[in-house]
Design an enzyme around this catalytic site. Structure first.
Site, PDB file in Angstrom:
ATOM      1  N   LYS A  44       0.823  -1.199   0.000  1.00  0.00           N
ATOM      2  CA  LYS A  44       0.000   0.000   0.000  1.00  0.00           C
ATOM      3  C   LYS A  44       0.858   1.250   0.000  1.00  0.00           C
ATOM      4  O   LYS A  44       0.363   2.355  -0.137  1.00  0.00           O
ATOM      5  CB  LYS A  44      -0.887   0.011   1.271  1.00  0.00           C
ATOM      6  CG  LYS A  44      -1.676  -1.244   1.493  1.00  0.00           C
ATOM      7  CD  LYS A  44      -2.285  -1.222   2.926  1.00  0.00           C
ATOM      8  CE  LYS A  44      -2.690  -2.609   3.338  1.00  0.00           C
ATOM      9  NZ  LYS A  44      -2.967  -2.676   4.793  1.00  0.00           N
ATOM     10  N   GLY A  45       2.134   1.068   0.175  1.00  0.00           N
ATOM     11  CA  GLY A  45       3.043   2.199   0.402  1.00  0.00           C
ATOM     12  C   GLY A  45       3.121   3.213  -0.719  1.00  0.00           C
ATOM     13  O   GLY A  45       3.451   4.371  -0.492  1.00  0.00           O
ATOM     14  N   ASP A  56       7.205   2.293  -2.829  1.00  0.00           N
ATOM     15  CA  ASP A  56       7.517   3.398  -1.930  1.00  0.00           C
ATOM     16  C   ASP A  56       9.010   3.530  -1.684  1.00  0.00           C
ATOM     17  O   ASP A  56       9.561   4.615  -1.755  1.00  0.00           O
ATOM     18  CB  ASP A  56       6.754   3.244  -0.592  1.00  0.00           C
ATOM     19  CG  ASP A  56       6.900   1.856   0.035  1.00  0.00           C
ATOM     20  OD1 ASP A  56       7.644   1.009  -0.499  1.00  0.00           O
ATOM     21  OD2 ASP A  56       6.253   1.617   1.072  1.00  0.00           O
ATOM     22  N   ASP A  99      14.875  -0.787  -0.543  1.00  0.00           N
ATOM     23  CA  ASP A  99      15.733  -1.038   0.617  1.00  0.00           C
ATOM     24  C   ASP A  99      16.717  -2.146   0.239  1.00  0.00           C
ATOM     25  O   ASP A  99      17.731  -1.872  -0.393  1.00  0.00           O
ATOM     26  CB  ASP A  99      14.845  -1.385   1.816  1.00  0.00           C
ATOM     27  CG  ASP A  99      15.612  -1.495   3.122  1.00  0.00           C
ATOM     28  OD1 ASP A  99      16.814  -1.193   3.126  1.00  0.00           O
ATOM     29  OD2 ASP A  99      15.028  -1.898   4.142  1.00  0.00           O
ATOM     30  N   LYS A 130      17.195   3.791  -0.157  1.00  0.00           N
ATOM     31  CA  LYS A 130      18.073   3.896   1.012  1.00  0.00           C
ATOM     32  C   LYS A 130      19.513   3.675   0.602  1.00  0.00           C
ATOM     33  O   LYS A 130      19.808   2.783  -0.188  1.00  0.00           O
ATOM     34  CB  LYS A 130      17.683   2.838   2.056  1.00  0.00           C
ATOM     35  CG  LYS A 130      16.496   3.225   2.884  1.00  0.00           C
ATOM     36  CD  LYS A 130      16.346   2.299   4.086  1.00  0.00           C
ATOM     37  CE  LYS A 130      15.050   2.597   4.810  1.00  0.00           C
ATOM     38  NZ  LYS A 130      14.786   1.648   5.900  1.00  0.00           N
ATOM     39  N   PHE A 151      14.556   4.143   9.477  1.00  0.00           N
ATOM     40  CA  PHE A 151      13.176   3.722   9.264  1.00  0.00           C
ATOM     41  C   PHE A 151      12.304   4.953   9.082  1.00  0.00           C
ATOM     42  O   PHE A 151      12.278   5.839   9.929  1.00  0.00           O
ATOM     43  CB  PHE A 151      12.665   2.870  10.427  1.00  0.00           C
ATOM     44  CG  PHE A 151      11.350   2.233  10.101  1.00  0.00           C
ATOM     45  CD1 PHE A 151      11.288   1.061   9.361  1.00  0.00           C
ATOM     46  CD2 PHE A 151      10.163   2.837  10.477  1.00  0.00           C
ATOM     47  CE1 PHE A 151      10.078   0.500   9.017  1.00  0.00           C
ATOM     48  CE2 PHE A 151       8.935   2.285  10.134  1.00  0.00           C
ATOM     49  CZ  PHE A 151       8.897   1.113   9.405  1.00  0.00           C
ATOM     50  N   ASP A 183       4.255   3.231   6.293  1.00  0.00           N
ATOM     51  CA  ASP A 183       3.645   2.988   7.596  1.00  0.00           C
ATOM     52  C   ASP A 183       4.624   2.455   8.625  1.00  0.00           C
ATOM     53  O   ASP A 183       5.695   1.946   8.303  1.00  0.00           O
ATOM     54  CB  ASP A 183       2.522   1.955   7.458  1.00  0.00           C
ATOM     55  CG  ASP A 183       3.082   0.549   7.229  1.00  0.00           C
ATOM     56  OD1 ASP A 183       3.888   0.380   6.294  1.00  0.00           O
ATOM     57  OD2 ASP A 183       2.741  -0.369   7.991  1.00  0.00           O
ATOM     58  N   ARG A 195       0.580   6.568   7.560  1.00  0.00           N
ATOM     59  CA  ARG A 195       0.657   6.670   6.096  1.00  0.00           C
ATOM     60  C   ARG A 195       0.216   8.044   5.598  1.00  0.00           C
ATOM     61  O   ARG A 195       0.632   8.486   4.545  1.00  0.00           O
ATOM     62  CB  ARG A 195      -0.229   5.610   5.433  1.00  0.00           C
ATOM     63  CG  ARG A 195       0.238   4.180   5.627  1.00  0.00           C
ATOM     64  CD  ARG A 195      -0.538   3.250   4.691  1.00  0.00           C
ATOM     65  NE  ARG A 195      -0.411   1.851   5.070  1.00  0.00           N
ATOM     66  CZ  ARG A 195       0.583   1.053   4.685  1.00  0.00           C
ATOM     67  NH1 ARG A 195       1.549   1.515   3.925  1.00  0.00           N
ATOM     68  NH2 ARG A 195       0.619  -0.218   5.061  1.00  0.00           N
TER      69      ARG A 195
END
Ligand code: 5GP
Ligand code: MG
Length: 185
Positions: free
Chosen positions: A46-47, A103, A106, A134, A155, A162, A168
């Site tokens: 959902k990011g 989103d 990483d 990142k 983070f 989220d 969010r």
């Protein structure tokens, strides 16, 4: 979110205005790169929700949207579970110009897992776009085609991202100071 206490949980990394500006820039780049073509944007839920909502409003070319969601099962401690990608059966990627949107990049496992599966559907082209990347050492030799912001290895939450399904809706991107969070859910 605007209480005194919340200030101790969040550190603003990317303000709303900077995101807005960068989305306009990336939209112009995409318009040039995909001139005369139609994009099939595959969003990873959902990011990427807020990013996609803003990006498609900024784009002046044809875009269709599909979505997948990902989960890693068998995850224990630092050992990464196998990636499960839900929703692929809804997508007809054959002959399309696919742009996968997530989103954050990483370790890279999520994005690579998704493009690997979509590639099997024989799209005409496949590119990737992420809000954040990142700065971490990775053992995958891959870089997303479009990155809105590089960030340090912390983070982050907000603008779609989220922490346990919270935060969010924050309009900017914030580093979450986990050690300062109250312990209750
Ligand atoms: P990767 O598979 O590249 O290691 O991780 C990508 C996924 O992990 C992202 O789609 C996101 O859901 C989650 N993730 C990685 N880093 C962060 C972070 O700093 N904050 C949040 N909220 N999610 C993250
Ligand atoms: Mg995600």
């Amino acid at each position: 979110m605007k209480t005194e206490a919340s200030l101790t949980y969040f550190e603003l990394l990317i303000p709303e205005e900077a995101i807005r500006k960068r989305i306009q820039e990336i939209a112009r780049t995409l318009e040039a790169d995909y001139e005369g073509k139609e994009i099939l944007l595959v969003m990873i839920m959902k990011g990427s929700l807020l990013l996609v909502a803003d990006l498609i409003r900024a784009l002046q070319i044809k875009v269709c949207i599909e979505f997948v969601s990902c989960s890693s099962y068998g995850e224990s401690g630092t050992v990464r579970g196998r990636l499960r990608v839900n929703g692929l059966e809804q997508i007809n990627a054959e002959g399309k110009h696919i742009l996968v949107v997530d989103d954050i990049f990483d370790s890279g496992h999520t994005l690579l897992g998704v493009i690997d599966r979509l590639q099997k559907m024989q799209p005409e082209s496949m590119k990737t776009l992420v809000l954040l990347s990142k700065r971490v050492p990775r053992n995958v030799p891959y870089q997303p085609d479009y990155v809105l912001f590089d960030i340090e290895d912390r983070f982050v939450v907000g603008y779609g991202l989220d922490y346990k399904e919270h935060f969010r809706g924050l309009p900017g991107v914030y580093a979450l100071l986990l050690e300062n969070l109250p312990t209750q859910n």
